[in-house]
Motif scaffolding. Structure first.
Motif, mmCIF file in Angstrom:
data_model
loop_
_atom_site.group_PDB
_atom_site.id
_atom_site.type_symbol
_atom_site.label_atom_id
_atom_site.label_comp_id
_atom_site.label_asym_id
_atom_site.label_seq_id
_atom_site.Cartn_x
_atom_site.Cartn_y
_atom_site.Cartn_z
ATOM 1 N N GLY A 186 -9.917 -15.588 9.663
ATOM 2 C CA GLY A 186 -9.113 -16.141 10.746
ATOM 3 C C GLY A 186 -7.835 -15.388 11.043
ATOM 4 O O GLY A 186 -7.072 -15.784 11.935
ATOM 5 N N THR A 187 -7.558 -14.315 10.318
ATOM 6 C CA THR A 187 -6.355 -13.523 10.589
ATOM 7 C C THR A 187 -6.402 -13.009 12.022
ATOM 8 O O THR A 187 -7.376 -12.378 12.431
ATOM 9 N N ASP A 188 -5.368 -13.306 12.795
ATOM 10 C CA ASP A 188 -5.370 -12.892 14.194
ATOM 11 C C ASP A 188 -4.297 -11.862 14.519
ATOM 12 O O ASP A 188 -4.175 -11.430 15.666
ATOM 13 N N ALA A 189 -3.507 -11.441 13.517
ATOM 14 C CA ALA A 189 -2.515 -10.380 13.745
ATOM 15 C C ALA A 189 -2.217 -9.662 12.434
ATOM 16 O O ALA A 189 -2.207 -10.284 11.365
ATOM 17 N N ILE A 190 -1.986 -8.372 12.534
ATOM 18 C CA ILE A 190 -1.575 -7.557 11.391
ATOM 19 C C ILE A 190 -0.305 -6.823 11.766
ATOM 20 O O ILE A 190 -0.253 -6.129 12.794
ATOM 21 N N LEU A 191 0.734 -6.972 10.949
ATOM 22 C CA LEU A 191 2.010 -6.297 11.160
ATOM 23 C C LEU A 191 2.141 -5.202 10.109
ATOM 24 O O LEU A 191 2.115 -5.493 8.907
ATOM 25 N N ALA A 192 2.251 -3.955 10.542
ATOM 26 C CA ALA A 192 2.362 -2.829 9.618
ATOM 27 C C ALA A 192 3.824 -2.427 9.451
ATOM 28 O O ALA A 192 4.622 -2.526 10.399
ATOM 29 N N ALA A 193 4.171 -1.928 8.261
ATOM 30 C CA ALA A 193 5.560 -1.577 7.963
ATOM 31 C C ALA A 193 6.057 -0.389 8.768
ATOM 32 O O ALA A 193 7.255 -0.220 8.954
ATOM 33 N N ASN A 194 5.142 0.477 9.218
ATOM 34 C CA ASN A 194 5.534 1.559 10.127
ATOM 35 C C ASN A 194 4.326 2.015 10.942
ATOM 36 O O ASN A 194 3.195 1.570 10.713
ATOM 37 N N ASP A 195 4.572 2.882 11.913
ATOM 38 C CA ASP A 195 3.496 3.346 12.792
ATOM 39 C C ASP A 195 2.416 4.100 12.025
ATOM 40 O O ASP A 195 1.232 4.028 12.358
ATOM 41 N N LEU A 196 2.835 4.862 11.011
ATOM 42 C CA LEU A 196 1.889 5.662 10.249
ATOM 43 C C LEU A 196 0.858 4.761 9.576
ATOM 44 O O LEU A 196 -0.363 5.019 9.638
ATOM 45 N N ILE A 197 1.315 3.709 8.940
ATOM 46 C CA ILE A 197 0.411 2.751 8.313
ATOM 47 C C ILE A 197 -0.456 2.082 9.371
ATOM 48 O O ILE A 197 -1.664 1.896 9.187
ATOM 49 N N ALA A 198 0.146 1.729 10.516
ATOM 50 C CA ALA A 198 -0.587 1.041 11.584
ATOM 51 C C ALA A 198 -1.759 1.872 12.097
ATOM 52 O O ALA A 198 -2.831 1.337 12.408
ATOM 53 N N VAL A 199 -1.566 3.191 12.199
ATOM 54 C CA VAL A 199 -2.653 4.060 12.672
ATOM 55 C C VAL A 199 -3.817 4.037 11.684
ATOM 56 O O VAL A 199 -4.984 4.012 12.080
ATOM 57 N N GLY A 200 -3.518 4.031 10.394
ATOM 58 C CA GLY A 200 -4.573 3.915 9.385
ATOM 59 C C GLY A 200 -5.280 2.576 9.473
ATOM 60 O O GLY A 200 -6.512 2.494 9.335
ATOM 61 N N CYS A 207 0.843 -1.190 0.000
ATOM 62 C CA CYS A 207 0.000 0.000 0.000
ATOM 63 C C CYS A 207 0.882 1.244 0.000
ATOM 64 O O CYS A 207 2.100 1.162 0.168
ATOM 65 N N GLU A 208 0.259 2.386 -0.173
ATOM 66 C CA GLU A 208 0.967 3.660 -0.040
ATOM 67 C C GLU A 208 1.447 3.815 1.406
ATOM 68 O O GLU A 208 0.766 3.431 2.348
ATOM 69 N N VAL A 209 2.642 4.399 1.574
ATOM 70 C CA VAL A 209 3.192 4.571 2.920
ATOM 71 C C VAL A 209 2.583 5.829 3.543
ATOM 72 O O VAL A 209 3.141 6.918 3.496
ATOM 73 N N SER A 210 1.386 5.672 4.108
ATOM 74 C CA SER A 210 0.662 6.776 4.714
ATOM 75 C C SER A 210 -0.471 6.202 5.554
ATOM 76 O O SER A 210 -0.783 5.005 5.476
ATOM 77 N N ARG A 211 -1.112 7.066 6.347
ATOM 78 C CA ARG A 211 -2.292 6.617 7.085
ATOM 79 C C ARG A 211 -3.366 6.145 6.119
ATOM 80 O O ARG A 211 -4.033 5.125 6.343
#
Length: 339
Positions: free
Chosen positions: A250-264, A229-233
């Motif tokens: 059944g996905t039980d975890a999501i790992l985001a490439a950075n905090d900004l993406i994680a907040v989105g 995805c785009e590196v942004s919220r």
């Protein structure tokens, strides 16, 4: 500290080298709106490159480098880059230097053009901050431009992954991501989605590390889904919204490439009625202020971003010596977002 002078190369020299009129050379190198035939344009630019000519607008009469430092970054809008730039400015000010900043969106052509324009201002040092800077970028033209600047007396420092022969400050994205991936796996998660950001070196190394860590902790590679995805919220929000719409399956975890993406991602999950960490665990990367200003607070990896910025300026302003490569490591920060 005095800096070496360079021989003055004039527009007349370039015109003579290219075998064109002074007016033609001026139109090509001076940004004129008047059209010049493609063949003549290439001859003038090739001659300018051979002679290492720059249109030295602000320093034409000077014979030494200025006390400015030029920072050329991919993106100035991210929280992590704000930390790096702030640290650079603080460190530069202690040496009586000031920092000018340009953004290139990580595009090699824009990087090359910006470096060429910045050379005209004759900064004391040039710090190029990018996810990945390769010696073979643009068939070696980027390396040639940086070498020409160095030949003129400047200092080059790269912040990020690179194989260029200059001072550098890099991050152990691979190792840090591996630690985070293993932590998530050891907490019992077995179906994981990685919101990997763009297909760039920093995000690629993190994705590889996530997968390695998850596998080490017992997660089957076939149970790991990678989404770019785009590196942004907004990028994180859109990617997570698509996942939720398709069914997390059944996905039980999501790992985001950075905090900004994680907040989105967090916002999209909340809007879809998916609660973190009750339904799905979530992690970030970088440990910016965003990580502690959301609910739940993000488990993430702390990178010493301020140290990297400070170290880059120290290398830029230090005494001439052997090329130095510094690698900084991340640290796992466990908070509330992982079940």
């Amino acid at each position: 500290m005095p800096h070496p002078a360079r021989g003055t190369v004039t527009l007349h020299d370039v015109a003579a080298e290219a075998g064109v009129s002074l007016a033609t050379a001026s139109r090509v190198l001076g940004g004129s709106s008047r059209t010049v035939a493609a063949g003549l344009r290439e001859r003038v630019r090739a001659a300018a490159e051979r002679l290492r000519y720059t249109a030295d607008a602000s320093a034409r009469a000077m014979r030494r480098m200025s006390d400015s430092l030029a920072l050329i970054a991919d993106d100035l809008t991210t929280p992590s880059m704000a930390v790096v730039v702030s640290a650079m400015e603080r460190e530069a000010s202690t040496a009586g230097a000031f920092v000018t900043v340009s953004a290139t969106r990580g595009d090699p052509e824009r990087q090359l053009e910006t470096i060429h324009r910045v050379r005209a201002l004759r900064p004391r040092a040039l710090v190029l901050t990018s996810g990945r800077v390769s010696a073979d970028a643009l068939a070696g033209r980027l390396l040639a431009e940086l070498r020409a600047y160095e030949h003129d007396g400047g200092r080059v420092v790269i912040v990020g992954d690179t194989d260029l022969p200059f001072h550098s400050v890099g991050f152990d994205n691979l190792g840090a991501a591996r630690v985070l991936g293993r932590h998530v796996a050891e907490k019992g998660h077995r179906r994981v989605a990685i919101i990997a950001g763009a297909r760039q070196a920093a995000q690629s190394a993190r994705t590889t590390g996530f997968v390695d860590g998850l596998r080490t902790g017992g997660v089957e590679e076939s149970a790991v889904r990678i989404v770019h995805c785009e590196v942004s919220r907004e990028g994180g929000f859109d990617a997570a919204r698509r996942l939720a719409a398709e069914g997390l399956d059944g996905t039980d975890a999501i790992l985001a490439a950075n905090d900004l993406i994680a907040v989105g991602v967090l916002r999209a999950l909340r809007e879809a009625g998916v609660m973190v960490p009750r339904d799905v665990s979530l992690t970030g990367f970088d440990d910016t202020r965003l990580a502690v200003n959301v609910t739940p607070r993000l488990t993430t990896v702390a990178l010493p971003l301020a140290y990297a910025g400070t170290e880059a300026i120290r290398l830029a302003l230090g005494e001439p010596d052997a090329v130095t490569h510094v690698t900084v490591e991340g640290r796992l920060v466990v908070r509330d977002s992982v079940r």
